[in-house]
Design a protein around this motif. Structure first.
Motif, mmCIF file in Angstrom:
data_model
loop_
_atom_site.group_PDB
_atom_site.id
_atom_site.type_symbol
_atom_site.label_atom_id
_atom_site.label_comp_id
_atom_site.label_asym_id
_atom_site.label_seq_id
_atom_site.Cartn_x
_atom_site.Cartn_y
_atom_site.Cartn_z
ATOM 1 N N THR A 47 0.837 -1.209 0.000
ATOM 2 C CA THR A 47 0.000 0.000 0.000
ATOM 3 C C THR A 47 0.868 1.253 0.000
ATOM 4 O O THR A 47 0.575 2.216 -0.719
ATOM 5 N N LEU A 50 2.046 1.897 -3.475
ATOM 6 C CA LEU A 50 0.949 2.371 -4.320
ATOM 7 C C LEU A 50 0.623 3.835 -4.021
ATOM 8 O O LEU A 50 0.411 4.646 -4.925
ATOM 9 N N GLN A 86 -9.309 -0.054 -1.019
ATOM 10 C CA GLN A 86 -9.886 -1.337 -0.615
ATOM 11 C C GLN A 86 -11.315 -1.173 -0.107
ATOM 12 O O GLN A 86 -12.229 -1.858 -0.543
ATOM 13 N N ASP A 162 -6.031 -0.878 -4.712
ATOM 14 C CA ASP A 162 -5.545 -1.509 -3.482
ATOM 15 C C ASP A 162 -6.519 -2.593 -3.036
ATOM 16 O O ASP A 162 -7.604 -2.294 -2.558
ATOM 17 N N VAL A 194 -2.649 -3.975 -5.982
ATOM 18 C CA VAL A 194 -2.043 -4.571 -4.802
ATOM 19 C C VAL A 194 -2.912 -5.724 -4.337
ATOM 20 O O VAL A 194 -4.138 -5.612 -4.293
#
Ligand SMILES: Nc1ncnc2c1ncn2[C@@H]1O[C@H](COP(=O)(O)OP(=O)(O)OP(=O)(O)O)[C@@H](O)[C@H]1O
Ligand SMILES: [Mg+2]
Length: 363
Positions: A47, A50, A86, A162, A194
């Motif tokens: 993360t 990213l 996410q 993510d 990710v």
């Protein structure tokens, strides 16, 4: 013409205030239209990397270029990236349509200018008929597609995702994996995703970057990562590999003889090995579980050992036979379900593999 890279990271480091080294010397060249997966266990720095690409986190050292421009010190709004988090945090009081059109509105485009691209995007993700619904009235997978449409509407050069499928259950995740890949292909936008799921990374990405403990362990295609793990970490993390620890007893061209669990094995030295192979050195090598043999043909193979058959693990069309070759040291043999197993619990079985299938690993 030189390859056009959409994203280039050169010697990127991230140390958080307080001293936590989250990313160490990250180097990557990502081509236009590539689907890249960053794969690794929790806390390895995915993360953080990213967010540095998206400009949401400062870079401690190194540079980041996007579409040929050094963006290391530019804020997110000046980078041609879009991020899908996410927990995709849709606006609960806005409709699907309004969620998707949001960034166009922020850009100051008129209502008439906004409608066509929004409809087009809703068609693409298969949600046109849900345009007037609010997020709460959608399934998890539908909400996820709204988030994707919202991130893609500004047509970024690079989309950063993510764990985009993390919140979905198994079946939905399988479907969304295919859809995400299809949408990426159709739009030709570079995706950097990710994930800590091996399956997601290997099945969707053109290029996989495997990380652990803040460093890149290996970069390659799914096949390369799977078939030729470079380090001990990758060999343990990806697929089923048998790891052996031992000492180099002698050298012969691109092969070495390694003594391990009281036997000597013939092991290949990969071309790009980064350390000198010397007699007496402690090394690790791996043999893929689907390269392990039993029964006929093993007599002619240069690496042999016996193991006691313990059990078989079932996984779809593949089965893995487990053998104990030394106290607490298990060897795995992967085979297709249709191949018969000619032994039963407690049997001593001859295991073997051809000389080129044992490969020395980087430290
Ligand atoms: N804001 C912060 N301040 C200090 N340390 C942080 C911060 N954010 C992350 N870290 C640390 O940096 C390391 C990498 O974190 P990161 O969130 O990048 O991991 P990750 O690979 O995304 O993990 P996960 O799969 O659990 O999401 C971790 O050790 C984490 O504790
Ligand atoms: Mg994370």
């Amino acid at each position: 013409m030189a390859t056009q890279y959409d994203v280039v990271l050169t010697g990127v480091h991230k140390t958080y205030p307080g001293g936590a080294q989250a990313v160490i010397d990250f180097n990557a060249e990502i081509e236009h239209g590539e689907f890249v997966a960053m794969l690794g266990p929790s806390g390895c720095g995915k993360t953080t990397t990213l967010r540095m690409i998206g400009g949401l986190e400062e870079v401690t050292q190194g540079t980041i270029e996007i579409a040929g421009q050094d963006v290391t010190d530019l804020p997110p709004s000046h980078r041609d990236t879009s991020m899908m988090f996410q927990s995709f945090a849709l606006f609960p009081h806005r409709t699907v349509f309004e969620n998707v059109e949001f960034s166009l509105k922020m850009q100051g485009r008129s209502k008439a200018q906004r409608a066509p691209p929004v409809w087009q995007m809703l068609e693409l993700v298969g949600l046109a008929e849900f345009a007037e619904r609010r997020p709460a009235a959608l399934s998890g997978g539908q909400q996820q597609r709204v988030a994707l449409a919202r991130a893609l509407i500004s047509r970024p050069t690079v989309l950063l995702l993510d764990e985009p499928l993390g919140a979905l259950d198994y079946n939905l995740r399988q479907t969304m994996m295919v859809e995400l890949k299809k949408i990426q292909r159709e739009l030709g936008i570079t995706f950097i995703m990710v994930t800590h799921s091996q399956q997601e990374a290997l099945s969707m990405a053109d290029k996989v970057i495997v990380m652990s403990d803040a460093i890149i362990q290996q970069t390659g295609t799914s096949r390369e990562i799977y078939e030729r793990p470079r380090t001990k970490f990758v060999a343990q993390f990806i697929g089923k590999n048998n790891l052996f620890h031992g000492v180099i007893r002698s050298l012969s061209g691109s092969m070495v003889f390694v003594e391990s669990i009281g036997k000597v094995f013939f092991v290949k030295v990969p071309d790009e090995l980064e350390y000198d192979v010397t007699q007496g050195a402690e090394v690790w090598f791996s043999v893929r579980a689907d390269r392990m043999h039993t029964g006929e043909g093993t007599a002619g193979m240069s690496n042999q050992l016996t193991g006691k058959y313990i059990t078989t693990e079932f996984l779809g069309s593949l089965e893995t036979d487990v053998f104990e070759v030394a106290p607490g040291h298990f060897v795995y043999l992967e085979r297709h379900r249709s191949q018969p197993r000619g032994f039963s619990a407690g049997d001593e079985v001859m295991l073997a593999w051809p000389s080129g299938d044992g490969v020395l690993l980087h430290r």
